[in-house]
Scaffold this motif. Structure first.
Motif, mmCIF file in Angstrom:
data_model
loop_
_atom_site.group_PDB
_atom_site.id
_atom_site.type_symbol
_atom_site.label_atom_id
_atom_site.label_comp_id
_atom_site.label_asym_id
_atom_site.label_seq_id
_atom_site.Cartn_x
_atom_site.Cartn_y
_atom_site.Cartn_z
ATOM 1 N N PHE A 57 10.951 5.520 32.484
ATOM 2 C CA PHE A 57 9.553 5.439 32.073
ATOM 3 C C PHE A 57 9.499 5.063 30.597
ATOM 4 N N PRO A 58 8.706 4.042 30.236
ATOM 5 C CA PRO A 58 8.703 3.517 28.869
ATOM 6 C C PRO A 58 7.934 4.389 27.882
ATOM 7 N N VAL A 59 8.534 5.474 27.471
ATOM 8 C CA VAL A 59 7.887 6.397 26.542
ATOM 9 C C VAL A 59 7.836 5.829 25.125
ATOM 10 N N ASP A 60 8.946 5.266 24.672
ATOM 11 C CA ASP A 60 9.028 4.775 23.297
ATOM 12 C C ASP A 60 8.054 3.628 23.067
ATOM 13 N N GLY A 61 7.197 3.787 22.085
ATOM 14 C CA GLY A 61 6.242 2.752 21.729
ATOM 15 C C GLY A 61 4.978 2.763 22.560
ATOM 16 N N LEU A 62 4.850 3.698 23.490
ATOM 17 C CA LEU A 62 3.661 3.742 24.342
ATOM 18 C C LEU A 62 2.457 4.218 23.530
ATOM 19 N N PRO A 63 1.403 3.407 23.427
ATOM 20 C CA PRO A 63 0.234 3.824 22.637
ATOM 21 C C PRO A 63 -0.390 5.099 23.198
ATOM 22 N N SER A 64 -0.724 6.012 22.324
ATOM 23 C CA SER A 64 -1.350 7.255 22.785
ATOM 24 C C SER A 64 -2.756 6.999 23.314
ATOM 25 N N SER A 65 -3.297 5.802 23.050
ATOM 26 C CA SER A 65 -4.632 5.450 23.542
ATOM 27 C C SER A 65 -4.597 4.851 24.945
ATOM 28 N N THR A 66 -3.418 4.837 25.574
ATOM 29 C CA THR A 66 -3.277 4.227 26.895
ATOM 30 C C THR A 66 -4.131 4.957 27.934
ATOM 31 N N THR A 67 -4.994 4.207 28.612
ATOM 32 C CA THR A 67 -5.821 4.779 29.670
ATOM 33 C C THR A 67 -5.496 4.185 31.041
ATOM 34 N N ARG A 68 -4.944 2.971 31.055
ATOM 35 C CA ARG A 68 -4.557 2.305 32.296
ATOM 36 C C ARG A 68 -3.115 1.842 32.179
ATOM 37 N N MET A 69 -2.312 2.164 33.205
ATOM 38 C CA MET A 69 -0.909 1.782 33.145
ATOM 39 C C MET A 69 -0.443 1.336 34.512
ATOM 40 N N SER A 70 0.262 0.189 34.525
ATOM 41 C CA SER A 70 0.782 -0.358 35.775
ATOM 42 C C SER A 70 2.256 -0.700 35.598
ATOM 43 N N ILE A 71 3.097 -0.074 36.405
ATOM 44 C CA ILE A 71 4.538 -0.356 36.410
ATOM 45 C C ILE A 71 4.872 -0.907 37.791
ATOM 46 N N GLN A 72 5.324 -2.159 37.858
ATOM 47 C CA GLN A 72 5.491 -2.840 39.140
ATOM 48 C C GLN A 72 6.879 -3.444 39.287
ATOM 49 N N SER A 73 7.432 -3.300 40.496
ATOM 50 C CA SER A 73 8.677 -3.980 40.876
ATOM 51 C C SER A 73 9.794 -3.725 39.870
ATOM 52 N N THR A 74 10.065 -2.461 39.596
ATOM 53 C CA THR A 74 11.123 -2.086 38.661
ATOM 54 C C THR A 74 12.149 -1.200 39.369
ATOM 55 N N ASN A 75 13.118 -0.732 38.607
ATOM 56 C CA ASN A 75 14.131 0.199 39.135
ATOM 57 C C ASN A 75 13.869 1.615 38.670
ATOM 58 N N LEU A 76 12.610 1.941 38.478
ATOM 59 C CA LEU A 76 12.228 3.285 38.039
ATOM 60 C C LEU A 76 12.364 4.247 39.221
ATOM 61 N N SER A 77 13.492 4.923 39.335
ATOM 62 C CA SER A 77 13.750 5.758 40.507
ATOM 63 C C SER A 77 13.274 7.193 40.343
ATOM 64 N N ALA A 78 12.851 7.569 39.147
ATOM 65 C CA ALA A 78 12.387 8.945 38.918
ATOM 66 C C ALA A 78 11.367 8.960 37.792
ATOM 67 N N ILE A 79 10.499 9.963 37.835
ATOM 68 C CA ILE A 79 9.498 10.149 36.785
ATOM 69 C C ILE A 79 9.216 11.631 36.644
ATOM 70 N N THR A 80 8.928 12.075 35.430
ATOM 71 C CA THR A 80 8.701 13.496 35.183
ATOM 72 C C THR A 80 7.356 13.715 34.502
ATOM 73 N N ALA A 81 6.913 14.970 34.512
ATOM 74 C CA ALA A 81 5.677 15.329 33.822
ATOM 75 C C ALA A 81 5.807 15.076 32.333
ATOM 76 N N GLU A 82 7.018 15.283 31.796
ATOM 77 C CA GLU A 82 7.255 15.045 30.378
ATOM 78 C C GLU A 82 7.061 13.572 30.033
ATOM 79 N N ASP A 83 7.493 12.679 30.930
ATOM 80 C CA ASP A 83 7.268 11.250 30.714
ATOM 81 C C ASP A 83 5.775 10.956 30.571
ATOM 82 N N LEU A 84 5.000 11.485 31.477
ATOM 83 C CA LEU A 84 3.578 11.164 31.528
ATOM 84 C C LEU A 84 2.784 11.789 30.380
ATOM 85 N N ARG A 85 3.329 12.815 29.760
ATOM 86 C CA ARG A 85 2.639 13.425 28.620
ATOM 87 C C ARG A 85 2.561 12.463 27.431
ATOM 88 N N ALA A 86 3.327 11.386 27.491
ATOM 89 C CA ALA A 86 3.261 10.394 26.416
ATOM 90 C C ALA A 86 1.949 9.618 26.445
#
Length: 355
Positions: A57-86
């Protein structure tokens, strides 16, 4: 006159704008993860990441103002609550075809504004308790996963979800526990699973349901009370199943039904009274009714009387009526039902029944 105070205020404003991903002249462009594209506006930012080599999950550099996010066709096999807190301001999150196999409990704990979650095309097989708690979700899309089951508490009690898409999964049965925490649900898509039927009380918690899609399953029968708890249903999709017989009371509680699709099943006739709720003039009910019945192997004998009388009495309510054909007997094979004469069905001239 107030110069230092004005200057201090100006720098404070700049600091706030920079913190929330905005930019003015010399401040430079807002931050953005290296493998993503960011689209900032005045008060929010949209982020899109669709590079196949993205594995975290692309935490580094993610704007804190992000309201819409789309991650498509990647190898992201896991995600955590800590990731999404960004991105605590997320309203819309799409993780599309990203090879996710599991979702941890309390995944959405840091997302107090999230209303839409789209997890289409992953490899989720089971949804554990507390998975979708904490966020004020209204739309949940889990289309084209491998889901076979979900814990009864995958949603929190009295969830606000109104739209749920579970199509294209591997469900073989559903019961009321699957939906017990979804009293606000209005649209439910269970199409293209492996359902062989619905539990007698499967829809019991869904009193507000207006649209139910069961297309492309393996349902061969439904009990008379299947839809007893869903009186607000207006659209019911039952096509492309294995239905052979229908109980005459099956749709009795559906006084608001406007669209009924029964095409491409194995129906040979319909029982008297089945479509009674759809037989009243539209002017009286304030609704336009449409029923689709094509692609069934209709047996054109006296057993077809109810269907034949309904179709010829209410042709405006039947979709593609001219495509409804007899499969049997041989003498009437491929004849359209609307072209059949009463005597060809072997009906008595004075026999009348309520439609």
């Amino acid at each position: 006159m107030g110069g230092p105070k004005v200057l201090l205020h100006f720098f404070l404003v700049l600091a706030v704008l920079k913190h929330y991903g905005c930019h003015l002249g010399g401040l430079g462009p807002p931050s953005c993860p290296a493998q993503c594209e960011c689209s900032p506006s005045t008060w929010s930012t949209g982020v899109s990441c669709n590079q196949g080599n993205l594995s975290q999950f692309p935490v580094d550099g993610l704007p804190s103002s992000t309201t819409r996010m789309s991650i498509q066709s990647t190898n992201l096999s896991a995600i955590t609550a800590e990731d999404l807190r960004a991105a605590p301001g997320l309203v819309y999150l799409q993780l599309y075809h990203s090879n996710l196999e599991t979702l941890p409990a309390h995944l959405l704990q840091g997302l107090p504004h999230l209303t839409t979650l789209d997890l289409t095309g992953n490899r989720l097989a089971y949804l554990q308790p507390n998975t979708l708690h904490h966020a004020p979700l209204r739309n949940v899309i889990l289309k084209n996963n491998l889901i076979q089951a979900a814990h009864p508490d995958w949603f929190p009690p009295n969830s606000s979800v109104t739209f749920l898409d579970l199509s294209g999964n591997r469900l073989t049965e559903v019961n009321s526990s699957l939906f017990r925490n979804l009293p606000a649900l209005r649209n439910l898509d269970l199409s293209d699973n492996n359902l062989r039927g619905l539990g007698a009380d499967a829809l019991r918690p869904l009193h507000r349901l207006v649209s139910l899609n069961l297309v492309g399953n393996k349902i061969s029968s439904l009990t008379a009370t299947t839809f007893a708890s869903t009186p607000q249903l207006t659209r019911l999709y039952l096509q492309q199943n294995l239905l052979q017989e229908l109980d005459p009371d099956l749709f009795q509680s559906l006084q608001q039904l406007e669209l009924l699709l029964l095409d491409q099943n194995r129906l040979q006739s319909l029982p008297f009274g089945l479509l009674g709720n759809l037989s009243s003039p539209e002017e009286k009910w304030g609704r336009l009714v449409k029923v689709f019945l094509t692609g069934n192997p209709w047996v054109c004998d006296e057993g077809l009387e109810y269907l034949w009388r309904w179709v010829t009495t209410f042709p405006q309510k039947v979709g593609f009526a001219s495509d409804m054909q007899c499969a049997f007997p041989k003498a009437l094979e491929n004849r359209t039902i609307v072209s059949i004469k009463e005597e060809e069905l072997g009906l008595g001239m004075n026999v009348t029944h309520n439609l």
